[in-house]
Motif scaffolding. Structure first.
Motif, short mmCIF file in Angstrom:
data_model
loop_
_atom_site.label_atom_id
_atom_site.label_comp_id
_atom_site.label_asym_id
_atom_site.label_seq_id
_atom_site.Cartn_x
_atom_site.Cartn_y
_atom_site.Cartn_z
N PRO A 1 0.83 -1.21 0.00
CA PRO A 1 0.00 0.00 0.00
C PRO A 1 0.86 1.26 0.00
CG PRO A 1 -0.56 -1.46 1.84
CD PRO A 1 0.58 -2.09 1.14
N ALA A 2 0.39 2.29 -0.70
CA ALA A 2 1.16 3.53 -0.85
C ALA A 2 1.45 4.18 0.51
CB ALA A 2 0.40 4.49 -1.76
N TRP A 3 0.50 4.07 1.47
CA TRP A 3 0.74 4.74 2.75
C TRP A 3 1.92 4.14 3.49
CZ3 TRP A 3 0.68 2.22 7.42
CH2 TRP A 3 0.02 0.98 7.48
N LYS A 4 2.13 2.82 3.35
CA LYS A 4 3.27 2.19 4.01
C LYS A 4 4.58 2.70 3.40
CE LYS A 4 1.34 -2.19 5.57
NZ LYS A 4 1.49 -3.65 5.54
N LYS A 5 4.58 2.79 2.07
CA LYS A 5 5.77 3.28 1.38
C LYS A 5 6.03 4.73 1.76
CE LYS A 5 5.38 0.28 -2.56
NZ LYS A 5 5.03 0.15 -3.96
N ALA A 6 4.96 5.54 1.77
CA ALA A 6 5.11 6.96 2.07
C ALA A 6 5.66 7.15 3.48
CB ALA A 6 3.77 7.66 1.93
N LEU A 7 5.18 6.32 4.41
CA LEU A 7 5.64 6.42 5.81
C LEU A 7 7.12 6.09 5.91
CD1 LEU A 7 3.93 6.98 8.39
CD2 LEU A 7 4.08 4.53 8.86
N ALA A 8 7.51 4.95 5.32
CA ALA A 8 8.91 4.52 5.39
C ALA A 8 9.81 5.50 4.64
CB ALA A 8 9.04 3.11 4.80
N ALA A 9 9.37 5.90 3.43
CA ALA A 9 10.20 6.79 2.62
C ALA A 9 10.29 8.18 3.26
CB ALA A 9 9.63 6.90 1.21
N GLY A 10 9.17 8.67 3.81
CA GLY A 10 9.16 9.99 4.45
C GLY A 10 10.10 10.02 5.65
N GLY A 11 10.08 8.98 6.47
CA GLY A 11 10.96 8.89 7.64
C GLY A 11 12.41 8.87 7.22
N ALA A 12 12.73 8.03 6.24
CA ALA A 12 14.11 7.90 5.76
C ALA A 12 14.58 9.21 5.16
CB ALA A 12 14.21 6.78 4.74
N LEU A 13 13.67 9.88 4.45
CA LEU A 13 14.01 11.15 3.81
C LEU A 13 14.37 12.22 4.84
CD1 LEU A 13 13.99 13.27 1.55
CD2 LEU A 13 11.54 13.45 1.88
N LEU A 14 13.52 12.33 5.88
CA LEU A 14 13.78 13.32 6.93
C LEU A 14 15.14 13.08 7.57
CD1 LEU A 14 10.34 13.74 8.71
CD2 LEU A 14 11.65 15.47 7.46
N LEU A 15 15.40 11.82 7.89
CA LEU A 15 16.65 11.46 8.55
C LEU A 15 17.85 11.76 7.66
CD1 LEU A 15 17.83 10.01 11.09
CD2 LEU A 15 17.81 7.92 9.72
N LEU A 16 17.77 11.34 6.39
CA LEU A 16 18.91 11.52 5.49
C LEU A 16 19.14 12.99 5.15
CD1 LEU A 16 18.43 8.43 3.22
CD2 LEU A 16 20.54 9.01 4.41
N SER A 17 18.05 13.78 4.95
CA SER A 17 18.25 15.20 4.63
C SER A 17 18.88 15.90 5.83
CB SER A 17 16.96 15.91 4.27
OG SER A 17 15.96 15.04 3.97
N TRP A 18 18.44 15.52 7.02
CA TRP A 18 19.01 16.14 8.23
C TRP A 18 20.49 15.81 8.34
CZ3 TRP A 18 20.49 13.46 12.91
CH2 TRP A 18 20.82 14.33 13.96
N LEU A 19 20.83 14.53 8.12
CA LEU A 19 22.24 14.12 8.18
C LEU A 19 23.07 14.83 7.12
CD1 LEU A 19 22.05 10.27 8.80
CD2 LEU A 19 23.12 11.98 10.28
N ALA A 20 22.54 14.85 5.87
CA ALA A 20 23.28 15.45 4.77
C ALA A 20 23.50 16.94 5.02
CB ALA A 20 22.52 15.25 3.45
N THR A 21 22.47 17.63 5.56
CA THR A 21 22.59 19.05 5.84
C THR A 21 23.65 19.31 6.91
OG1 THR A 21 20.30 19.35 5.22
CG2 THR A 21 21.27 21.10 6.53
N MET A 22 23.71 18.41 7.91
CA MET A 22 24.73 18.54 8.95
C MET A 22 26.13 18.43 8.37
SD MET A 22 23.68 17.59 12.54
CE MET A 22 24.56 16.05 12.74
#
Ligand SMILES: [Zn+2]
Ligand SMILES: [Zn+2]
Length: 180
Positions: free
Chosen positions: A52-73
């Protein structure tokens, strides 16, 4: 230049993640009991099933937030955002490509080649051809397999393979696919 390099690095990161997640979380018996592994097993055993798209969106959204935060640091906000756009953009491209492989016969020679690469993985040897958007990491890790005639189980057959009037394999695919 730095921004462009960050964008390419983001694309490369997803490309490697695509391979890694699929191979080890999706198919390695040691790790397969994870949320992705469970969904991926269903994708293999039920034919045209996608998580289901919501499962993908949840996993991808979480990973995205974490990775963008790390990359910005590490590289600052501009390059960090470019990196995240590359990664997320290529992730979405992957999702689209995979879905399209299952519902459409392909528009170009490359697209049709990628389908044979992927359906060899589905129907012949799930230990090979883990890359979905490209065979790059299959070459790098030695899991590339050259597809021959692809024998597709009738109950798992993609709609584009079948003539709806006769229920038989469409003529244009007869040299590359057969039903079993
Ligand atoms: Zn698939
Ligand atoms: Zn798989």
């Amino acid at each position: 230049m730095r921004i462009f390099a960050a964008l390419i690095a983001g694309i490369a990161t997803w490309s490697l993640l695509e391979y890694t997640i699929h191979r080890w979380l999706g198919h390695d018996p040691r790790f397969i009991r994870n949320p992705f592994g469970v969904e991926h097993t269903a994708h293999h055993s039920r034919g045209n099933y996608f998580a289901p798209a919501w499962k993908k969106a949840l996993a991808a959204g979480g990973a995205l937030l974490l990775l963008s935060w790390l990359a910005t640091m590490f590289v600052g906000p501009r390059a960090g955002i470019a990196y995240s756009i590359g990664l997320v953009g290529f992730y979405l491209y992957y999702e689209g490509t995979h879905y399209f492989e299952h519902i459409h016969p392909g528009l170009t020679g490359w697209g049709r080649w990628l389908r044979r690469h992927h359906f060899h993985h589905h129907f012949h040897d799930p230990r090979s051809n883990h890359g979905v958007t490209s065979p790059l990491w299959d070459y790098a890790f030695g899991t590339i397999a050259r597809p021959g005639m692809i024998a597709v189980p009738r109950k798992l057959a993609m709609d584009w393979l079948i003539d709806p009037d006769t229920g038989a394999l469409r003529n244009e695919h007869a040299g590359q696919y057969r039903l079993r």
